[in-house]
Design a protein around this motif. Structure first.
Motif, PDB file in Angstrom:
ATOM      1  N   GLY A 165      11.492  -2.511  10.032  1.00  0.00           N
ATOM      2  CA  GLY A 165      12.017  -3.842   9.826  1.00  0.00           C
ATOM      3  C   GLY A 165      11.038  -4.857   9.260  1.00  0.00           C
ATOM      4  N   GLU A 166       9.803  -4.440   9.011  1.00  0.00           N
ATOM      5  CA  GLU A 166       8.765  -5.347   8.510  1.00  0.00           C
ATOM      6  C   GLU A 166       8.380  -4.966   7.088  1.00  0.00           C
ATOM      7  N   THR A 167       8.318  -5.960   6.202  1.00  0.00           N
ATOM      8  CA  THR A 167       7.848  -5.701   4.841  1.00  0.00           C
ATOM      9  C   THR A 167       6.334  -5.557   4.868  1.00  0.00           C
ATOM     10  N   VAL A 168       5.852  -4.346   4.566  1.00  0.00           N
ATOM     11  CA  VAL A 168       4.417  -4.065   4.643  1.00  0.00           C
ATOM     12  C   VAL A 168       3.784  -3.886   3.269  1.00  0.00           C
ATOM     13  N   GLY A 169       4.596  -3.867   2.227  1.00  0.00           N
ATOM     14  CA  GLY A 169       4.044  -3.658   0.899  1.00  0.00           C
ATOM     15  C   GLY A 169       5.093  -3.828  -0.174  1.00  0.00           C
ATOM     16  N   THR A 170       4.682  -3.550  -1.404  1.00  0.00           N
ATOM     17  CA  THR A 170       5.556  -3.621  -2.570  1.00  0.00           C
ATOM     18  C   THR A 170       5.467  -2.308  -3.332  1.00  0.00           C
ATOM     19  N   VAL A 171       6.624  -1.763  -3.663  1.00  0.00           N
ATOM     20  CA  VAL A 171       6.694  -0.595  -4.554  1.00  0.00           C
ATOM     21  C   VAL A 171       6.730  -1.157  -5.968  1.00  0.00           C
ATOM     22  N   LEU A 172       5.694  -0.893  -6.746  1.00  0.00           N
ATOM     23  CA  LEU A 172       5.499  -1.555  -8.042  1.00  0.00           C
ATOM     24  C   LEU A 172       5.433  -0.540  -9.182  1.00  0.00           C
ATOM     25  N   ARG A 173       6.279  -0.772 -10.186  1.00  0.00           N
ATOM     26  CA  ARG A 173       6.262   0.075 -11.378  1.00  0.00           C
ATOM     27  C   ARG A 173       5.261  -0.536 -12.367  1.00  0.00           C
ATOM     28  N   THR A 174       4.141   0.127 -12.550  1.00  0.00           N
ATOM     29  CA  THR A 174       3.116  -0.388 -13.451  1.00  0.00           C
ATOM     30  C   THR A 174       3.221   0.193 -14.863  1.00  0.00           C
ATOM     31  N   ARG A 175       4.048   1.243 -15.033  1.00  0.00           N
ATOM     32  CA  ARG A 175       4.357   1.796 -16.358  1.00  0.00           C
ATOM     33  C   ARG A 175       5.812   2.201 -16.375  1.00  0.00           C
ATOM     34  N   THR A 176       6.471   1.966 -17.489  1.00  0.00           N
ATOM     35  CA  THR A 176       7.884   2.321 -17.608  1.00  0.00           C
ATOM     36  C   THR A 176       8.074   3.825 -17.464  1.00  0.00           C
ATOM     37  N   ASP A 177       9.063   4.197 -16.641  1.00  0.00           N
ATOM     38  CA  ASP A 177       9.439   5.600 -16.428  1.00  0.00           C
ATOM     39  C   ASP A 177       8.318   6.456 -15.855  1.00  0.00           C
ATOM     40  N   VAL A 178       7.368   5.823 -15.155  1.00  0.00           N
ATOM     41  CA  VAL A 178       6.284   6.544 -14.478  1.00  0.00           C
ATOM     42  C   VAL A 178       6.350   6.194 -13.002  1.00  0.00           C
ATOM     43  N   ASN A 179       6.011   7.160 -12.145  1.00  0.00           N
ATOM     44  CA  ASN A 179       6.061   6.915 -10.706  1.00  0.00           C
ATOM     45  C   ASN A 179       5.315   5.636 -10.334  1.00  0.00           C
ATOM     46  N   PRO A 180       5.808   4.897  -9.331  1.00  0.00           N
ATOM     47  CA  PRO A 180       5.208   3.615  -8.974  1.00  0.00           C
ATOM     48  C   PRO A 180       3.945   3.763  -8.140  1.00  0.00           C
ATOM     49  N   VAL A 181       3.285   2.643  -7.903  1.00  0.00           N
ATOM     50  CA  VAL A 181       2.195   2.562  -6.931  1.00  0.00           C
ATOM     51  C   VAL A 181       2.682   1.696  -5.771  1.00  0.00           C
ATOM     52  N   TYR A 182       1.904   1.717  -4.686  1.00  0.00           N
ATOM     53  CA  TYR A 182       2.297   1.025  -3.463  1.00  0.00           C
ATOM     54  C   TYR A 182       1.219  -0.002  -3.114  1.00  0.00           C
ATOM     55  N   VAL A 183       1.568  -1.258  -3.295  1.00  0.00           N
ATOM     56  CA  VAL A 183       0.622  -2.367  -3.146  1.00  0.00           C
ATOM     57  C   VAL A 183       0.812  -3.009  -1.777  1.00  0.00           C
ATOM     58  N   SER A 184      -0.289  -3.298  -1.098  1.00  0.00           N
ATOM     59  CA  SER A 184      -0.188  -4.018   0.176  1.00  0.00           C
ATOM     60  C   SER A 184      -1.377  -4.951   0.346  1.00  0.00           C
ATOM     61  N   VAL A 185      -1.173  -5.942   1.187  1.00  0.00           N
ATOM     62  CA  VAL A 185      -2.224  -6.920   1.474  1.00  0.00           C
ATOM     63  C   VAL A 185      -3.377  -6.248   2.201  1.00  0.00           C
ATOM     64  N   GLY A 186      -4.604  -6.557   1.754  1.00  0.00           N
ATOM     65  CA  GLY A 186      -5.785  -6.143   2.494  1.00  0.00           C
ATOM     66  C   GLY A 186      -6.306  -7.313   3.329  1.00  0.00           C
ATOM     67  N   HIS A 187      -6.559  -8.426   2.657  1.00  0.00           N
ATOM     68  CA  HIS A 187      -7.068  -9.618   3.333  1.00  0.00           C
ATOM     69  C   HIS A 187      -7.107 -10.768   2.335  1.00  0.00           C
ATOM     70  N   GLN A 188      -6.842 -11.963   2.804  1.00  0.00           N
ATOM     71  CA  GLN A 188      -6.967 -13.189   2.014  1.00  0.00           C
ATOM     72  C   GLN A 188      -6.185 -13.141   0.701  1.00  0.00           C
ATOM     73  N   CYS A 189      -4.960 -12.641   0.777  1.00  0.00           N
ATOM     74  CA  CYS A 189      -4.053 -12.671  -0.372  1.00  0.00           C
ATOM     75  C   CYS A 189      -2.627 -12.587   0.144  1.00  0.00           C
ATOM     76  N   THR A 190      -1.678 -12.963  -0.690  1.00  0.00           N
ATOM     77  CA  THR A 190      -0.276 -12.764  -0.360  1.00  0.00           C
ATOM     78  C   THR A 190       0.226 -11.519  -1.075  1.00  0.00           C
ATOM     79  N   LEU A 191       1.322 -10.967  -0.590  1.00  0.00           N
ATOM     80  CA  LEU A 191       1.844  -9.739  -1.186  1.00  0.00           C
ATOM     81  C   LEU A 191       2.308  -9.969  -2.617  1.00  0.00           C
ATOM     82  N   ASP A 192       2.998 -11.071  -2.871  1.00  0.00           N
ATOM     83  CA  ASP A 192       3.464 -11.351  -4.233  1.00  0.00           C
ATOM     84  C   ASP A 192       2.288 -11.513  -5.195  1.00  0.00           C
ATOM     85  N   ALA A 193       1.262 -12.251  -4.756  1.00  0.00           N
ATOM     86  CA  ALA A 193       0.096 -12.453  -5.622  1.00  0.00           C
ATOM     87  C   ALA A 193      -0.646 -11.144  -5.862  1.00  0.00           C
ATOM     88  N   ALA A 194      -0.709 -10.294  -4.835  1.00  0.00           N
ATOM     89  CA  ALA A 194      -1.369  -8.997  -4.984  1.00  0.00           C
ATOM     90  C   ALA A 194      -0.653  -8.139  -6.015  1.00  0.00           C
TER      91      ALA A 194
END
Length: 222
Positions: A165-194
């Protein structure tokens, strides 16, 4: 960066104590705004061969993604492989590498998770909290949680990564039609900005350029 880490703890601990350290330090992770003008981003990666770890840090300048500084540190692997405890295996190699840098990068990016972790304290969080720096985790696979919604095929599309039930990261497509990466906050940033910054750091490849360069450097021979 002669002043890192800003704080530390014993690394020669049991797995139970390592988990207790993660739970204790997880409360110190701060989700705050990144610096307004991020000029340098440092990628951090570690390669392990047999009983040797080789940590590499590559500092890249935005927006051209040119390498401006780099460092490598080699040492004995101090901790066994235990899922969820990667930072205890790799951070003792990473910290001395950071001390070799001539300048302090604005943001650090690790080839690992941040809060998208069973105890909400992956390697990116460990680095950020101990060194008191902005840090982002970018992983190639999911450790906890599941994507919420359908991810579009185009570069830049993203959906939340949700665990219990908690948003812990973002599934982000960094290249079209290529598997995504998984971005999450480490420290001193917001998830959207990351996620926005990692998209800016991925002009050509799936893996953000700072960690891609660090990975190449971590595999160089002595």
């Amino acid at each position: 960066m002669q002043d890192v880490p800003a704080r530390s703890h014993d690394w020669n601990v049991s797995t139970d104590e390592a988990k207790r350290i993660q739970r204790r330090l997880a409360s110190e992770v701060a989700e705050t705004a990144l610096p307004n003008d991020v000029e340098t981003v440092a990628g951090v990666d570690v390669s392990v061969r047999d009983d040797r770890a080789q940590a590499a840090v590559s500092v890249l300048r935005m927006p051209e993604m040119s390498v401006t500084d780099e460092a490598v540190h080699r040492c004995e692997v101090p901790f066994p492989y235990v899922p969820g405890l990667l930072s205890f295996r790799e951070m003792p190699a990473v910290l001395p590498a950071l001390q070799q840098l001539d300048t302090a990068p604005d943001v650090f990016v690790t080839d690992s998770h941040g809060v998208a972790h069973p105890r909400r304290f992956g390697l990116a969080c460990h680095l950020g909290v101990l060194c008191d720096v902005p840090a982002i985790g970018v992983a190639k696979s999911i450790l906890v949680g599941a994507p919420q919604g359908e991810l579009g095929a185009q570069k830049g599309h993203r959906v939340p990564l949700v665990d219990d039930g908690e948003t812990v990261g973002t599934v982000l497509r960094t290249r079209t039609d290529v598997n995504p990466v998984y971005v999450s906050v480490g420290h001193q940033c917001t998830l959207d900005a990351a996620a926005d910054l990692m998209l800016d750091c991925s002009p050509r490849y799936k893996i953000p350029e700072p960690t891609r360069q660090a990975h190449k450097l971590s595999r160089t021979e002595e």
